[in-house]
Design a protein around this motif. Structure first.
Motif, PDB file in Angstrom:
ATOM      1  N   ASP A   1       4.144   3.037  -3.074  1.00  0.00           N
ATOM      2  CA  ASP A   1       4.529   4.401  -3.436  1.00  0.00           C
ATOM      3  C   ASP A   1       3.652   5.345  -2.628  1.00  0.00           C
ATOM      4  O   ASP A   1       2.478   5.533  -2.934  1.00  0.00           O
TER       5      ASP A   1
ATOM      6  N   SER B   1      -0.211   4.531  -1.582  1.00  0.00           N
ATOM      7  CA  SER B   1      -0.957   3.796  -2.614  1.00  0.00           C
ATOM      8  C   SER B   1      -1.496   2.454  -2.117  1.00  0.00           C
ATOM      9  O   SER B   1      -2.582   2.037  -2.520  1.00  0.00           O
TER      10      SER B   1
ATOM     11  N   ILE C   1       9.068  18.262  -2.603  1.00  0.00           N
ATOM     12  CA  ILE C   1       8.198  18.162  -3.778  1.00  0.00           C
ATOM     13  C   ILE C   1       7.587  16.770  -3.859  1.00  0.00           C
ATOM     14  O   ILE C   1       6.393  16.615  -4.162  1.00  0.00           O
ATOM     15  N   VAL C   2       8.385  15.748  -3.592  1.00  0.00           N
ATOM     16  CA  VAL C   2       7.874  14.374  -3.582  1.00  0.00           C
ATOM     17  C   VAL C   2       6.809  14.215  -2.501  1.00  0.00           C
ATOM     18  O   VAL C   2       5.757  13.602  -2.720  1.00  0.00           O
TER      19      VAL C   2
ATOM     20  N   GLN D   1       4.884  16.529  -1.276  1.00  0.00           N
ATOM     21  CA  GLN D   1       3.665  17.216  -1.726  1.00  0.00           C
ATOM     22  C   GLN D   1       2.836  16.291  -2.611  1.00  0.00           C
ATOM     23  O   GLN D   1       1.612  16.197  -2.462  1.00  0.00           O
ATOM     24  N   ARG D   2       3.503  15.614  -3.542  1.00  0.00           N
ATOM     25  CA  ARG D   2       2.783  14.687  -4.437  1.00  0.00           C
ATOM     26  C   ARG D   2       2.117  13.572  -3.636  1.00  0.00           C
ATOM     27  O   ARG D   2       0.948  13.240  -3.868  1.00  0.00           O
ATOM     28  N   ILE D   3       2.853  12.999  -2.689  1.00  0.00           N
ATOM     29  CA  ILE D   3       2.316  11.903  -1.878  1.00  0.00           C
ATOM     30  C   ILE D   3       1.067  12.355  -1.126  1.00  0.00           C
ATOM     31  O   ILE D   3       0.049  11.648  -1.089  1.00  0.00           O
TER      32      ILE D   3
ATOM     33  N   ARG E   1      -0.926  14.940  -1.842  1.00  0.00           N
ATOM     34  CA  ARG E   1      -2.019  15.247  -2.779  1.00  0.00           C
ATOM     35  C   ARG E   1      -2.716  13.960  -3.235  1.00  0.00           C
ATOM     36  O   ARG E   1      -3.951  13.896  -3.282  1.00  0.00           O
ATOM     37  N   GLU E   2      -1.928  12.953  -3.589  1.00  0.00           N
ATOM     38  CA  GLU E   2      -2.498  11.704  -4.091  1.00  0.00           C
ATOM     39  C   GLU E   2      -3.265  10.943  -3.010  1.00  0.00           C
ATOM     40  O   GLU E   2      -4.151  10.141  -3.324  1.00  0.00           O
TER      41      GLU E   2
END
Length: 306
Positions: free
Chosen positions: A99, A102, A120-121, A123-125, A127-128
């Protein structure tokens, strides 16, 4: 657009034949644009690899030495693994169920491609993976949606935009961005550095300076905006909406996109103007649409100015 898609595909095939790349898997205009944006000789991490054709062609052509092909879904990743084995590239392209970043470790690649998913997805990737991005030299990003919001996210988070391109495929416009990751200092500020080594932030700064020389420099963009004579908030708004590098380059594909969007907006405006003007929701939508049309027309003036 259908004729243009055919023309782009024929041009891509011709270019590959002329450069001795005709043995490669034929890529769509979107994937070909991603291929062209990947710097040479860098190890690649392909996030959302799908069937794996992008890393396969990049490695098979010799453009890059190796790749890690990652995807969240087992089905596409299994097909990518099959394609990689059929091409005899199992020793150079590794597949991982992951993911985002990860299952990626810092230092395993120099360049990352993230494409084919919503802004948006993405952005999450990003950030993580913040603690892993400093090991990368460059990222190639292609969000499918929420593009103005994604550009604003990159700006706020400190990514440095060095190039943009548009791919046209099946009556759609795909926006590609080449960015440098933010400089991330060591998490332990009290950690002592070896006298013969630079602090991590300084190393990252040197890397960013070297990479940015291959693309847009911040001073170039600042000079461009000054030449437009527009207030800074409006420049930011235009850049987030349409792409600052595309505007600066007066990109022909951007011009086609702007005319395409203008036609759509004018048709919607005509429909709203004929609707019940006593409806507050319609009046609000029409007001917002006219503001969008004014911004789009300003962008058109910029790209069409001699």
């Amino acid at each position: 657009m259908e004729n243009r898609d055919k023309e782009v595909m024929e041009t891509t095939v011709t270019q590959r034949e002329e450069t001795g790349m005709e043995g490669l898997h034929p890529l769509s205009p979107r994937l070909q644009a991603l291929y062209d944006m990947v710097p040479e000789d860098l190890k690649l991490a392909d996030i959302g690899t799908d069937h794996g054709w992008l890393p396969i062609d990049l490695v098979k052509s010799g453009r890059i030495p190796s790749a890690i092909a990652m995807d969240l879904r087992e089905g596409p990743l299994d097909r990518a693994k099959t394609h990689i084995e059929e091409e005899g590239l199992a020793g150079k392209i590794e597949t991982r169920l992951s993911d985002g970043f990860s299952e990626f470790q810092a230092g395993e690649a120099d360049c990352a491609v993230i494409s084919g998913m919503g802004g948006i997805v993405m952005q999450r990737i990003l950030r993580e993976a913040k603690d892993k991005l400093s090991s990368l030299q460059v990222l190639i990003l292609q969000p499918q949606s929420e593009i103005p919001e994604f550009r604003e996210f990159l700006h706020v988070e400190g990514f440095r935009l060095v190039d943009e391109e548009i791919a046209e495929e099946e009556e759609k416009f795909y926006f590609l961005m080449k960015v440098l990751p933010p400089v991330i200092a060591s998490t332990n500020i009290d950690q002592k550095e070896d006298q013969n080594s630079k602090p991590s932030a300084a190393v990252a700064e040197d890397r960013n300076a070297n990479t940015s020389a291959e693309g847009l420099k911040p001073a170039d963009l600042a000079s461009f905006w000054r030449s437009q004579g527009l207030p800074q908030p409006l420049c930011l708004k235009l850049g987030f909406k349409f792409g600052p590098v595309l505007l600066m380059k007066k990109d022909p594909a951007l011009k086609r996109y702007l005319h395409h969007e203008s036609d759509i907006q004018m048709e919607i405006a005509r429909s709203l103007e004929q609707a019940d003007n006593q409806d507050e929701r319609i009046r609000t939508r029409l007001k917002n649409l006219r503001e969008d049309m004014a911004l789009l027309n300003l962008a058109l003036q910029i790209v069409e100015r001699k």
